[in-house]
Structures are given as C-alpha cells and as structure tokens.
Design a protein around this motif. Sequence first.
Motif, mmCIF file in Angstrom:
data_model
loop_
_atom_site.group_PDB
_atom_site.id
_atom_site.type_symbol
_atom_site.label_atom_id
_atom_site.label_comp_id
_atom_site.label_asym_id
_atom_site.label_seq_id
_atom_site.Cartn_x
_atom_site.Cartn_y
_atom_site.Cartn_z
ATOM 1 N N THR A 64 0.923 -1.090 0.099
ATOM 2 C CA THR A 64 -0.255 0.014 -0.047
ATOM 3 C C THR A 64 0.945 1.242 -0.172
ATOM 4 O OG1 THR A 64 0.097 0.084 2.427
ATOM 5 C CG2 THR A 64 -1.648 -1.225 1.387
ATOM 6 N N ARG A 65 0.246 2.419 0.048
ATOM 7 C CA ARG A 65 0.998 3.815 -0.218
ATOM 8 C C ARG A 65 0.163 4.704 0.353
ATOM 9 N NH1 ARG A 65 -0.158 7.841 -3.234
ATOM 10 N NH2 ARG A 65 1.983 8.245 -3.470
ATOM 11 N N THR A 66 1.159 5.643 0.725
ATOM 12 C CA THR A 66 0.523 6.889 1.602
ATOM 13 C C THR A 66 0.897 8.155 0.564
ATOM 14 O OG1 THR A 66 0.825 6.209 3.589
ATOM 15 C CG2 THR A 66 0.795 8.355 3.493
ATOM 16 N N GLU A 67 0.186 9.213 0.361
ATOM 17 C CA GLU A 67 0.609 10.264 -0.513
ATOM 18 C C GLU A 67 1.459 11.142 0.349
ATOM 19 O OE1 GLU A 67 1.462 12.676 -2.730
ATOM 20 O OE2 GLU A 67 -0.112 11.504 -3.839
ATOM 21 N N SER A 108 10.541 3.051 0.039
ATOM 22 C CA SER A 108 10.787 4.124 -0.746
ATOM 23 C C SER A 108 12.443 4.342 -0.858
ATOM 24 C CB SER A 108 10.292 5.549 -0.102
ATOM 25 O OG SER A 108 10.920 6.756 -0.536
ATOM 26 N N ARG A 132 8.987 6.117 6.908
ATOM 27 C CA ARG A 132 9.462 4.915 6.150
ATOM 28 C C ARG A 132 10.711 3.908 6.728
ATOM 29 N NH1 ARG A 132 5.979 2.498 2.207
ATOM 30 N NH2 ARG A 132 5.726 3.673 0.351
#
Length: 299
Positions: A64-67, A108, A132
């Motif tokens: 999943t990712r975060t803005e 990242s 991260r």
Amino acid sequence: MRILVVGGSGLIGAHVVDVLRERGHRVTTVARTARPGVDHAIDLASGSDLRPLLAGHDGVVHATRTEEQRPVATPIHPRFRRDMVEPVERLFGAARAEGLTRGVVMGSYYTYFDRLHPQWRLAERHTYVRCRVEQAAAARAAGLPVAVVELPFVFGRAGDRLPNWSPPLERWARSRTPLLAPVGGSAAVSARSVAEIAVGALERASDDDLPVADENLTWHEMLTRIAAAVGRPRRVRRLPAAVVRTALASGGLLQALARKESGINHRYLADLMLADLFVEPTTGRALEPALRETFDGAR
C-alpha cells in the motif's frame, strides 16, 4: 508458497500477484475497497483481527502507499505513523503469530539515500522518510525475514491503475505550456521489475534492503521521453535552480501559514529535486516499454 498480498489491486501489487502466479505460487489479495480480483476488502488501519486472514500462508507482501505530498494539519507525524507504521506493526506481528516465514514491504528510495547520505538528514527533515524508516523497523521487529524494496519512480500500468503522478505529467506534456526541467534526476523502474525483484526476495526469504532501478534519468531526459510517449515530442528547456528553490520555499511558507505540512517538507524539497537521486547498480532492463505503457493510453 501461499502469499498474502496487501494492496493487491494497486499498480505494484497487481504485478506482484501476476508474477507469483506465473511462478506457480498461490495468492490471496487484500485491498482497502472491494473490486474484481480482490479476495478480502479490509482497511489495515482499522485494527481488524488479521490472524484469520494470514492463517495458512507462508509469506506476506505489504504494497500500500501513502500520499507524501498532500499537505495535512500539523503535527503530521502521528497521522503518518497511524497510516504507515501501525498497520505494518499489526500485519507482521500477526504474521509472526501465525507462523509465516517471510515478507516484503514496498518502501521508498528515500530510505536508501538516508543511509547513503546521512548528512542530508532526510529522516529528520521529512516525516515521510522518518515513517518509512520506522515502517521497515516495525516489520522486522516481528522477527521474520522481511525484505524492503526501496522504490523510485515506478512506470507501468495494471488495468486502470497508473502511477499517481502520471496524469498531471501527461496533461503537461500534451499541453502547449513549455516543458521545463531543472538539473537533477531520479532512478526509475517498471512495475514489472519491482514485482520480479519482490517475488525473488520472497522465494529467498530475504531480509535485505533492496534499492531498485532499471534506469537513472535526468529530469530533462524523463520529460523528453514522456513527451515522445504521448505523441508530442518537443524540446525541454532548462529551469534555473533558483526558480525551483524560490517556488518551493514559497509553497512551504504558505503551508506553514496554514499550519500544514507535507510528508516531504517543502523547506528542503528543492535539495532533493536538484540532486541526482540515482541508484546503482541498475537492473539493465529497458524502461521504455513501461514508460510507453504508462502514457500511450493518453493518445
């Protein structure tokens, strides 16, 4: 192996699912929202009991990712930690309790540069980078081997899923607005390459940090190739570094006045934008097919 892929409907997660199945592994997919191809719709941030979901699996992938660029009200660390770190703590803690033996976290490349250039103080200056680093530590604290794939710009598509940054770049490349690029650049990789590296890490039960890149591109090279991909090749002009610094500093000031901040702090963003954020060695795979796949749909 039987692998649970969290974020299995996203750009990277979907490619991971494809590669796992191509190599004969069984896959269970999890995403925040229900859609075709998603086995379970669960928001990891909700604190749901994850052990029944993980039972019977050998490994888990968190994709999943975060803005990081969207400004949110300060202080922002609690929010980013809630979105990025705490779900990973719960997921990998439950994985360990259920006897899983391996995992992968999509991270990242900023954490790679934080190790490579400690003088840049990235984790100190940027909440996104700090979280991260905390995310990787939280996954490994569970006690099973976890590889962290450190992602740069990712090109490609999975159905209707594209990189979140590609639509504005596509509109710019197709417009009559001049294309301007500063010095500096970034590593870039295809979603397919990421998936193959992640699945290889699962098969080896790797516990490594894995910075990845197919090619290193200057911003000038990247914009030139994007313009060609959308069918409007043209000259990319140089953007003075002073203009970049002034614009980003102004944006940071406006955020501060509104008591907001982005995960990548605009006070220091110019230092990153103007640097060569390159990863060595590269895979040597051609990026062009994924680049065209990203932007051909616009034509």
